[in-house]
Design an enzyme around this catalytic site. Structure first.
Site, PDB file in Angstrom:
ATOM      1  N   ARG A 179      50.477  44.114  33.640  1.00  0.00           N
ATOM      2  CA  ARG A 179      49.648  43.324  32.721  1.00  0.00           C
ATOM      3  C   ARG A 179      48.575  44.173  32.069  1.00  0.00           C
ATOM      4  NH1 ARG A 179      48.662  37.874  33.553  1.00  0.00           N
ATOM      5  NH2 ARG A 179      46.420  38.126  33.537  1.00  0.00           N
ATOM      6  N   ARG A 183      45.648  53.373  28.058  1.00  0.00           N
ATOM      7  CA  ARG A 183      45.510  53.913  26.702  1.00  0.00           C
ATOM      8  C   ARG A 183      44.898  55.294  26.661  1.00  0.00           C
ATOM      9  NH1 ARG A 183      42.467  49.072  25.339  1.00  0.00           N
ATOM     10  NH2 ARG A 183      44.018  47.466  24.883  1.00  0.00           N
ATOM     11  N   ARG A 279      47.708  31.698  45.873  1.00  0.00           N
ATOM     12  CA  ARG A 279      46.408  32.290  46.184  1.00  0.00           C
ATOM     13  C   ARG A 279      45.353  31.319  45.707  1.00  0.00           C
ATOM     14  NH1 ARG A 279      45.130  35.411  49.933  1.00  0.00           N
ATOM     15  NH2 ARG A 279      43.587  36.792  48.967  1.00  0.00           N
ATOM     16  N   ARG A 311      35.064  39.921  41.670  1.00  0.00           N
ATOM     17  CA  ARG A 311      34.315  40.118  40.425  1.00  0.00           C
ATOM     18  C   ARG A 311      33.118  39.193  40.353  1.00  0.00           C
ATOM     19  NH1 ARG A 311      39.711  38.753  36.811  1.00  0.00           N
ATOM     20  NH2 ARG A 311      40.367  37.044  38.132  1.00  0.00           N
ATOM     21  N   GLU A 338      33.480  35.706  42.680  1.00  0.00           N
ATOM     22  CA  GLU A 338      34.827  35.178  42.908  1.00  0.00           C
ATOM     23  C   GLU A 338      35.418  35.794  44.176  1.00  0.00           C
ATOM     24  OE1 GLU A 338      37.130  35.059  39.251  1.00  0.00           O
ATOM     25  OE2 GLU A 338      38.935  35.546  40.377  1.00  0.00           O
ATOM     26  N   TYR A 386      53.110  32.999  36.910  1.00  0.00           N
ATOM     27  CA  TYR A 386      51.785  33.522  36.555  1.00  0.00           C
ATOM     28  C   TYR A 386      51.663  33.512  35.035  1.00  0.00           C
ATOM     29  CZ  TYR A 386      47.989  37.085  37.080  1.00  0.00           C
ATOM     30  OH  TYR A 386      46.815  37.792  37.083  1.00  0.00           O
ATOM     31  N   ASP A 388      49.739  33.110  31.405  1.00  0.00           N
ATOM     32  CA  ASP A 388      48.474  33.128  30.666  1.00  0.00           C
ATOM     33  C   ASP A 388      48.402  31.867  29.806  1.00  0.00           C
ATOM     34  OD1 ASP A 388      47.606  35.518  31.699  1.00  0.00           O
ATOM     35  OD2 ASP A 388      48.530  36.724  30.127  1.00  0.00           O
TER      36      ASP A 388
HETATM   37  N1  UDP Z   1      43.623  45.064  38.529  1.00  0.00           N
HETATM   38  C1  UDP Z   1      43.146  46.142  39.242  1.00  0.00           C
HETATM   39  N2  UDP Z   1      41.850  46.516  39.094  1.00  0.00           N
HETATM   40  C2  UDP Z   1      41.001  45.846  38.276  1.00  0.00           C
HETATM   41  C3  UDP Z   1      41.492  44.749  37.539  1.00  0.00           C
HETATM   42  C4  UDP Z   1      42.806  44.370  37.703  1.00  0.00           C
HETATM   43  O1  UDP Z   1      43.879  46.774  39.996  1.00  0.00           O
HETATM   44  O2  UDP Z   1      39.814  46.230  38.216  1.00  0.00           O
HETATM   45  C5  UDP Z   1      45.039  44.670  38.727  1.00  0.00           C
HETATM   46  C6  UDP Z   1      45.225  43.796  39.940  1.00  0.00           C
HETATM   47  O3  UDP Z   1      46.463  44.144  40.518  1.00  0.00           O
HETATM   48  C7  UDP Z   1      45.294  42.403  39.361  1.00  0.00           C
HETATM   49  C8  UDP Z   1      45.990  42.649  38.036  1.00  0.00           C
HETATM   50  O4  UDP Z   1      45.527  43.933  37.619  1.00  0.00           O
HETATM   51  O5  UDP Z   1      46.009  41.531  40.188  1.00  0.00           O
HETATM   52  C9  UDP Z   1      45.691  41.624  36.973  1.00  0.00           C
HETATM   53  O6  UDP Z   1      44.290  41.453  36.884  1.00  0.00           O
HETATM   54  P1  UDP Z   1      43.599  40.456  35.885  1.00  0.00           P
HETATM   55  O7  UDP Z   1      42.141  40.554  36.124  1.00  0.00           O
HETATM   56  O8  UDP Z   1      44.088  40.733  34.511  1.00  0.00           O
HETATM   57  O9  UDP Z   1      44.192  39.070  36.355  1.00  0.00           O
HETATM   58  P2  UDP Z   1      43.577  37.616  36.280  1.00  0.00           P
HETATM   59  O10 UDP Z   1      43.089  37.320  37.630  1.00  0.00           O
HETATM   60  O11 UDP Z   1      42.472  37.652  35.280  1.00  0.00           O
HETATM   61  O12 UDP Z   1      44.741  36.751  35.887  1.00  0.00           O
END
Ligand code: UDP
Length: 406
Positions: A179, A183, A279, A311, A338, A386, A388
């Site tokens: 996901r 870059r 989860r 976070r 969270e 999952y 979006d």
């Molecule tokens: N991820 C990570 N480090 C970060 C942010 C995300 O390794 O700092 C990975 C982690 O595996 C996570 C996935 O990217 O499950 C998707 O994260 P995102 O925050 O995009 O998912 P959301 O919870 O917002 O759907």
């Protein structure tokens, strides 16, 4: 009264479907177990700040039709998600881009970054796959090491992911990490999508508009309140004998020809094949009337193992720290920590855990669902995917098209 559709769940999927059905002269009645509409995108106004009560939601899509669709119901601001990751005392920009690499290795150019990444990727490929260039990663750890190398993996991915999903990266599917963009330019935009923003006025107002005049009853638990008239026994995995051709469902004085169910698919069938895994999250929200700027960004990820939350969200920065109606700067702030946790019955489910075991179990439930022609299953929980928000809108629109036109 007999309604065409009973919609279970007043979240995004249900609301889009309700809107489309109403447009085409179908009658809908919406129920939700919670005491409010909007599901997990519910936002609540706290001193002019739209607090994302169930975690941060940033709308992003490359699907122009979906973008034009949601823009009918809200103006979107031009918020661009640019989270910061904090690992011990070090701060890094996300997603993984030249800002991240420059901070991590003290380099300046893409060529310098590429050299380090290539070296670490090669080392990973050697140790995981004996150098095989066509090797397909078997789990998230392998995928991350082959994509980003060990420094990024150890500091920014491993512990964050393990906290979020509650299991080792070696036991997680690789698609989760795909996901995230990777870059070689200085660009902190978390998403690659063409369109992005937050609805001005909050997500709850957007859902209210979608629902329009459709009757909604909150605080109603489908499993407890609704009776299936069309089969001899509701629930369970046994074959059900049809007993009527009339309205299939009843709740009090109302009957319903069809059900659109956006809750947990395993719960619909009384967990008869056993529970699917989800989860869950726990949110700790603090109002800080005397603090104007707590962390300087809407989203800060805590990627080290020792900190139990993943976070901290500072909600006002999704709207640039201003009241979305008056444009005035907002004093004080609201922050949310969270904490991921294992889901148990009665908790709010947030993420399906799409590993092989659960996907196989879901398949059994979906085969059972196909034997219930008057019931549709939709959304993250109903389809155990999952998704979006833009995908939710797309799927709801497509379902409405195929069901209501036919
Ligand atoms: N991820 C990570 N480090 C970060 C942010 C995300 O390794 O700092 C990975 C982690 O595996 C996570 C996935 O990217 O499950 C998707 O994260 P995102 O925050 O995009 O998912 P959301 O919870 O917002 O759907």
């Amino acid at each position: 009264m007999n309604y065409d559709y009973l919609i279970v769940g007043a979240g995004l999927y249900g609301a889009v479907f309700a809107h489309e059905a109403a447009l085409r002269g179908k009658t809908c009645f919406v129920i939700d177990r919670r005491d409010h509409i909007a599901g997990n995108i519910y936002t609540e106004d706290v001193n002019g700040i739209h607090v994302h009560r169930y975690g941060a939601h940033i709308f992003h899509t490359s699907d122009k039709e979906v973008w034009d669709y949601v823009n009918q119901f809200a103006d979107f601001n031009n918020y661009v998600n640019s989270p910061v990751a904090r690992w011990k005392d070090e701060l890094y920009n996300l997603p993984f881009n030249m800002n991240t690499f420059s901070k991590m290795w003290g380099i300046k150019t893409p060529a310098e970054a590429q050299e380090i990444i290539d070296k670490q990727r090669d080392e990973a490929r050697q140790s995981i796959a004996g150098g095989d260039k066509d090797y397909v990663p078997k789990n998230l750890e392998e995928q991350a090491l082959l994509l980003a190398g060990s420094d990024i993996y150890e500091k920014l991915i491993k512990s964050y992911t393990e906290k979020q999903w509650g299991r080792p990266c070696t036991e997680l599917p690789s698609f989760i990490i795909r996901r995230l963009p990777f870059r070689m330019i200085y660009d902190n935009n978390y998403f690659n999508d063409r369109y992005q923003g937050i609805p001005i006025g909050g997500y709850t107002a957007l859902i209210e508009k979608l629902l329009g005049d459709t009757p909604v009853k909150t605080g109603v638990d489908f499993i407890k309140a609704v009776e299936d008239l069309s089969v001899s026994e509701f629930g369970g995995c046994e074959e059900q004998t049809p007993v009527s051709n009339g309205p299939g469902w009843r709740m009090g004085e109302n009957t319903f020809s069809n059900v659109l169910y956006t809750g947990l698919i395993d719960e619909f069938f009384h967990f008869c094949y056993g529970p699917l895994e989800y989860r869950s999250l726990r949110f700790e929200t603090e109002e800080m009337p005397d603090v104007d700027n707590f962390q300087g960004n809407a989203v800060v990820n805590y990627t080290e193992k020792e900190i139990p939350y993943t976070r901290i969200i500072e909600h006002k920065w999704f709207e640039f720290g201003r009241n979305s109606v008056t444009g005035e700067p907002i004093h004080g702030t609201v922050v949310t920590k969270e904490y991921p946790r294992t889901w148990a019955r009665g908790d709010e489910p947030y993420y399906p855990v799409n590993n092989d075991k659960n996907d196989a179990l879901y398949k059994k439930y979906s085969e059972l669902a196909a034997t219930r022609p008057n019931v549709m299953f939709g959304g993250r929980l109903g389809q155990y995917r999952y998704l979006d928000m833009d995908k939710v809108v797309r799927l709801a629109l497509d379902t409405a098209k195929s069901q209501i036109y036919s």
